[in-house]
Design a protein around this motif. Structure first.
Motif, mmCIF file in Angstrom:
data_model
loop_
_atom_site.group_PDB
_atom_site.id
_atom_site.type_symbol
_atom_site.label_atom_id
_atom_site.label_comp_id
_atom_site.label_asym_id
_atom_site.label_seq_id
_atom_site.Cartn_x
_atom_site.Cartn_y
_atom_site.Cartn_z
ATOM 1 N N ARG A 113 29.954 31.509 55.536
ATOM 2 C CA ARG A 113 29.932 31.222 54.115
ATOM 3 C C ARG A 113 29.873 32.480 53.247
ATOM 4 N N LEU A 114 28.958 33.377 53.598
ATOM 5 C CA LEU A 114 28.764 34.561 52.757
ATOM 6 C C LEU A 114 29.994 35.472 52.799
ATOM 7 N N THR A 115 30.434 35.800 54.027
ATOM 8 C CA THR A 115 31.595 36.686 54.160
ATOM 9 C C THR A 115 32.812 36.064 53.491
ATOM 10 N N GLY A 116 32.977 34.785 53.717
ATOM 11 C CA GLY A 116 34.108 34.082 53.119
ATOM 12 C C GLY A 116 34.106 34.208 51.614
ATOM 13 N N ARG A 117 32.902 34.063 51.045
ATOM 14 C CA ARG A 117 32.802 34.147 49.583
ATOM 15 C C ARG A 117 33.078 35.565 49.088
ATOM 16 N N LEU A 118 32.623 36.528 49.892
ATOM 17 C CA LEU A 118 32.887 37.921 49.509
ATOM 18 C C LEU A 118 34.382 38.186 49.503
ATOM 19 N N ILE A 119 35.053 37.683 50.557
ATOM 20 C CA ILE A 119 36.505 37.912 50.627
ATOM 21 C C ILE A 119 37.192 37.212 49.454
ATOM 22 N N THR A 120 36.759 36.014 49.149
ATOM 23 C CA THR A 120 37.345 35.291 48.013
ATOM 24 C C THR A 120 37.160 36.089 46.721
ATOM 25 N N THR A 121 35.978 36.672 46.558
ATOM 26 C CA THR A 121 35.740 37.504 45.377
ATOM 27 C C THR A 121 36.744 38.659 45.343
ATOM 28 N N ALA A 122 36.943 39.278 46.524
ATOM 29 C CA ALA A 122 37.890 40.390 46.584
ATOM 30 C C ALA A 122 39.276 39.921 46.172
ATOM 31 N N TYR A 123 39.654 38.718 46.639
ATOM 32 C CA TYR A 123 40.974 38.195 46.257
ATOM 33 C C TYR A 123 41.057 37.958 44.757
ATOM 34 N N THR A 124 39.994 37.421 44.166
ATOM 35 C CA THR A 124 40.007 37.195 42.717
ATOM 36 C C THR A 124 40.235 38.515 41.990
ATOM 37 N N ILE A 125 39.497 39.536 42.417
ATOM 38 C CA ILE A 125 39.665 40.849 41.782
ATOM 39 C C ILE A 125 41.089 41.347 41.994
ATOM 40 N N TYR A 126 41.608 41.121 43.203
ATOM 41 C CA TYR A 126 42.963 41.578 43.521
ATOM 42 C C TYR A 126 43.991 40.918 42.602
ATOM 43 N N PHE A 127 43.905 39.600 42.445
ATOM 44 C CA PHE A 127 44.872 38.899 41.602
ATOM 45 C C PHE A 127 44.799 39.402 40.167
ATOM 46 N N ILE A 128 43.585 39.605 39.686
ATOM 47 C CA ILE A 128 43.434 40.088 38.314
ATOM 48 C C ILE A 128 44.035 41.489 38.188
ATOM 49 N N THR A 129 43.801 42.331 39.218
ATOM 50 C CA THR A 129 44.326 43.695 39.176
ATOM 51 C C THR A 129 45.847 43.693 39.125
ATOM 52 N N VAL A 130 46.458 42.872 39.985
ATOM 53 C CA VAL A 130 47.926 42.824 39.993
ATOM 54 C C VAL A 130 48.441 42.344 38.635
ATOM 55 N N ALA A 131 47.774 41.320 38.088
ATOM 56 C CA ALA A 131 48.204 40.814 36.781
ATOM 57 C C ALA A 131 48.109 41.909 35.724
ATOM 58 N N ILE A 132 47.041 42.687 35.783
ATOM 59 C CA ILE A 132 46.882 43.790 34.822
ATOM 60 C C ILE A 132 48.036 44.783 34.970
ATOM 61 N N LEU A 133 48.352 45.096 36.224
ATOM 62 C CA LEU A 133 49.421 46.068 36.473
ATOM 63 C C LEU A 133 50.750 45.567 35.916
ATOM 64 N N VAL A 134 51.068 44.305 36.210
ATOM 65 C CA VAL A 134 52.330 43.739 35.708
ATOM 66 C C VAL A 134 52.367 43.825 34.185
ATOM 67 N N LEU A 135 51.260 43.459 33.573
ATOM 68 C CA LEU A 135 51.193 43.449 32.113
ATOM 69 C C LEU A 135 51.361 44.859 31.543
ATOM 70 N N VAL A 136 50.650 45.806 32.125
ATOM 71 C CA VAL A 136 50.708 47.185 31.628
ATOM 72 C C VAL A 136 52.112 47.749 31.759
ATOM 73 N N ILE A 137 52.728 47.524 32.932
ATOM 74 C CA ILE A 137 54.055 48.107 33.158
ATOM 75 C C ILE A 137 55.073 47.501 32.205
ATOM 76 N N TYR A 138 55.031 46.165 32.078
ATOM 77 C CA TYR A 138 56.061 45.564 31.233
ATOM 78 C C TYR A 138 55.841 45.885 29.756
ATOM 79 N N LYS A 139 54.587 45.976 29.373
ATOM 80 C CA LYS A 139 54.308 46.368 27.991
ATOM 81 C C LYS A 139 54.905 47.749 27.728
#
Lengths: 373, 370
Positions: free
Chosen positions: A80-106
């Protein structure tokens, strides 16, 4: 869960393809050329093969738990704990990629289209449209993706303009740079093709007769993207001589700037304006995925509500980097992050799940997890 | 409240104006521009802009020049001379003065390539003299020089005298170490009217020579280009001297096949290029009137082939003297013999190589009389 809420295979195909194809195509030939010179087009095709291997891995992992969304499966595999940590990492990852896409296209819009418009306005418009759609349910999102896929014809159409001015000799001698640089180019190409992994996060929402069909659709999507990118890169590489390509960070746009038609004077501007849609679809996917994984972490919070918070976060963080050098450093960081999130962690999870053996799926949890779409 | 937010957002988006609008009343549109290098190493930029005048059919143009150490500085000096801001997004013609072309053209063109608003589709030409003179010319049949020069070049393109190029299309060639560009070369005739006098030959981004109109056509044909109305005139009968006019034939080029093959002798470091050109032609003017018999046509074919081959030899000599690799022979060496390319300096080697023309002519038609 209603069968109608699930997405069909053609919809899955366009979901993957629209996530993959976005801002990357504008600068792909430049970035592979940086690594592999005029052999860069081979890097793109090799990248497609590499991605196919990763797709096999991701399919092997996600199809072991077809009834659970991956974030839930992680808890089953790693605890449970490790799984949640990995999920958190994925959430951060998705947000980071979205930021990158936004910054580049802007940045591209600012330099090419609207030099006097404040960057935050462009960002706001992009993120609002991304938020507006990603708060809907998945099957509504994919309907939009299928609809706007007609825009790919636009790319094919504008590439035709260049056909008369190509010099095939610019990509010869083939293989001149050797295998090392070409493999480095593969890394650059795969960066533009990121997004092939989306199918593993939405596995339970896909309607299928056999699990293998999902793999088939993911493979077709990869084939399409690889061919699409490969042909674009080949054409731009034959248009610009190798020394000039070094100077042109957005070769596709630059090539279009050369041609004018009786009706449309500046093809590049029209293309850029229309291409916003394809870029926004990538952005939408990442906002959606971020809210999906976030909703899994924060039980009791509606995913719909989370999209507003993630979109807001993405918007504000994306206002930070404005210097071109900072942005390319940021992009490099996201590259490494991607390798970890798309290859390393799925591989470890898969190995771990092999060691642990397949747990029996519980109906109750299945219901709970699929509900949040 | 729930409805108010989306509504106000929509109003915000729909009713707000644009940051990037450019009103026609605020800008001066440059239709043609000339770049020159003055004697003291200072750039001069000259633009011509149409001046619309109410209730009057006759068009006027505004021509101004500015000088500076960079093209942008020259442009700023220009801006100070006209009331509105100068906009080059609609530029149709870019003229380079010969003194500038003889130095190097990439630095002054840099701003064209870098500015997202610049017009990369503008035609580009070299003027025999100071470029601003061409812009300043008053023409009798056209209201604007930009129109005149653009149409001059377009006609020349269909006649295969100049290549169909613009500011961007020359850039890959200019930067390619294995190929050199040729640009339209405009001069003035006795009455001080502009006219096309051939092509300017470049080595890299420096003008090194020129080629006449007749030679330009043959060179472009050997490069594999063919316009819609291409004519060549040759003297095919030398012996009969009483009426010189009978000795010429004018051909319309219907179809061509061109190829360049390169062989490299690694032992002696010798490069040989074999330039092949097969032309299917139509005799459109031939007062000699003897195209009934097969032998005559065959004889004419051979005689034309000899003439063209000799002419091509002269063209190659000119090209090599100017160190202008217009045929892209170096690119083929790089493609087929990369090791040889890596170990040799093509720029030094090119004037020494052997280029062999091989031209085939086939008269396929001769109008509605024989």
């Amino acid at each position: 869960m209603n069968v109608k809420m699930k997405i069909s295979h053609p919809q899955l195909f366009f979901f993957i393809v629209q996530t993959q194809i976005g801002v990357g195509i504008l600068s792909l030939s430049f970035s592979v050329h940086e690594e592999a010179g005029w052999d860069g087009w081979m890097s793109v095709f090799l990248g497609g093969i590499g991605i196919q291997l990763i797709i096999l891995l991701l399919y092997a992992l996600s199809s072991r738990y077809p009834e659970h969304i991956l974030f839930h499966a992680m808890e089953l595999i790693a605890g449970r704990l490790t799984g949640r940590l990995i999920t958190t990492a994925y959430t951060i990852y998705f947000i980071t990629v979205a930021i990158l896409v936004l910054v580049i296209y802007k940045n591209i819009i600012l330099t090419w289209l609207f030099p006097a418009t404040p960057g935050w306005v462009i960002q706001l418009l992009l993120i609002i449209s991304a938020w507006y759609l990603s708060r809907e349910k998945l099957h509504i999102i994919v309907r939009f993706y299928v609809f706007v896929s007609a825009l790919f014809l636009l790319v094919v159409g504008v590439l035709l303009f260049a056909l008369g001015d190509l010099n095939p000799l610019y990509i010869f001698p083939i293989g001149h740079h050797g295998i090392g640089p070409i493999l480095k180019g593969v890394m650059a190409a795969m960066q533009a093709m990121l997004g092939f992994s989306v199918f593993m996060f939405i596995f339970p929402y896909i309607e299928y007769k056999k699990k293998r069909d999902v793999l088939k659709t993911a493979t077709f999507a990869n084939l399409f993207t690889t061919a699409f990118y490969g042909i674009t890169v080949l054409i731009t590489m034959m248009f610009f001589s190798p020394p000039e390509l070094k100077l042109v960070p957005q070769p596709l746009l630059y090539m279009l700037k050369t041609f004018s038609t009786p009706v449309i004077d500046r093809l590049d501007l029209i293309f850029l304006a229309m291409w916003i849609v394809s870029v926004t679809t990538s952005l939408m996917t990442y906002v959606y995925l971020a809210s999906l994984s976030g909703a899994h972490l924060l039980k009791g919070v509606k995913r719909k509500k989370l999209t507003l918070w993630t979109s807001g976060a993405i918007f504000f963080i994306a206002m930070g980097p404005t210097n071109n050098l900072t942005i390319s450093k940021f992009a490099e960081g996201v590259d490494y992050f991607s390798i970890v999130m798309v290859i390393v962690i799925p591989l470890l999870l898969y190995l771990l799940s092999l060691i642990r053996g397949k747990p029996s799926s519980k109906g109750g949890q299945q219901h709970e997890t699929t509900h949040s779409s | 409240m729930k409805r108010l937010i989306p509504l106000s957002l929509a109003i915000l988006l729909l009713l707000s104006g644009c940051w990037d609008s450019r009103q026609l009343r605020d800008i001066t549109i440059a239709k043609s521009a000339a770049l020159d290098l003055l004697d003291d190493g200072i750039y001069q930029s000259t633009i011509s802009s149409p001046v619309p005048r109410k209730y009057q059919a006759e068009e006027r143009t505004l021509v101004v020049s500015g000088t500076g150490h960079t093209i942008r500085e020259a442009r700023m000096a220009l801006d100070g001379k006209v009331s509105e801001q100068i906009d080059t997004a609609k530029l149709r013609i870019l003229v380079l003065g010969e003194p500038l072309a003889r130095k190097n053209i990439f630095p002054p063109l840099d701003i064209m390539y870098r500015d997202p608003r610049s017009s990369l589709g503008a035609k580009i030409a070299v003027f025999d003299g100071v470029g601003s003179n061409l812009i300043h010319m008053k023409l009798t049949d056209k209201p604007r020089t930009s129109e005149f020069v653009a149409e001059l070049l377009e006609t020349a393109e269909s006649n295969t005298i100049v290549d169909d190029i613009n500011v961007q299309l020359i850039c890959p060639i200019m930067m390619d170490p294995g190929e050199d560009m040729i640009l339209p070369y405009i001069g003035v005739d006795e009455e001080d009217n502009p006219r096309l006098i051939g092509n300017a030959l470049f080595n890299g981004d420096t003008m090194t020579g020129s080629l006449s109109v007749e030679d330009s056509t043959l060179l472009l044909l050997m490069k594999g280009k063919l316009g819609s109305a291409t004519f060549l005139t040759e003297k095919v009968h030398q012996e009969e001297e009483e009426d010189d006019k009978d000795n010429y034939i004018t051909l319309r080029i219907r179809d061509t096949a061109a190829s360049t093959e390169v062989t490299v002798n690694h032992a002696s470091d010798e490069v040989t290029a074999n330039v092949k050109l097969t032309m299917k032609v139509e005799a459109i003017e031939y007062p000699h009137n003897e195209l009934t018999e097969k032998e005559n046509i065959a004889k004419l074919n051979t005689s034309l082939e000899e003439q063209f081959t000799a002419e091509a030899g002269e063209i190659f000599k000119t090209l090599q003297e100017s160190n202008c690799d217009a045929l892209g022979i170096g690119r083929r060496v790089l493609v087929h013999h990369p090791d040889f390319w890596d170990t040799h300096k093509w720029n030094e080697l090119y004037p020494e190589i052997t280029i062999e023309p091989e031209i085939k002519v086939e008269i396929v038609d001769h109008g509605i009389i024989n």
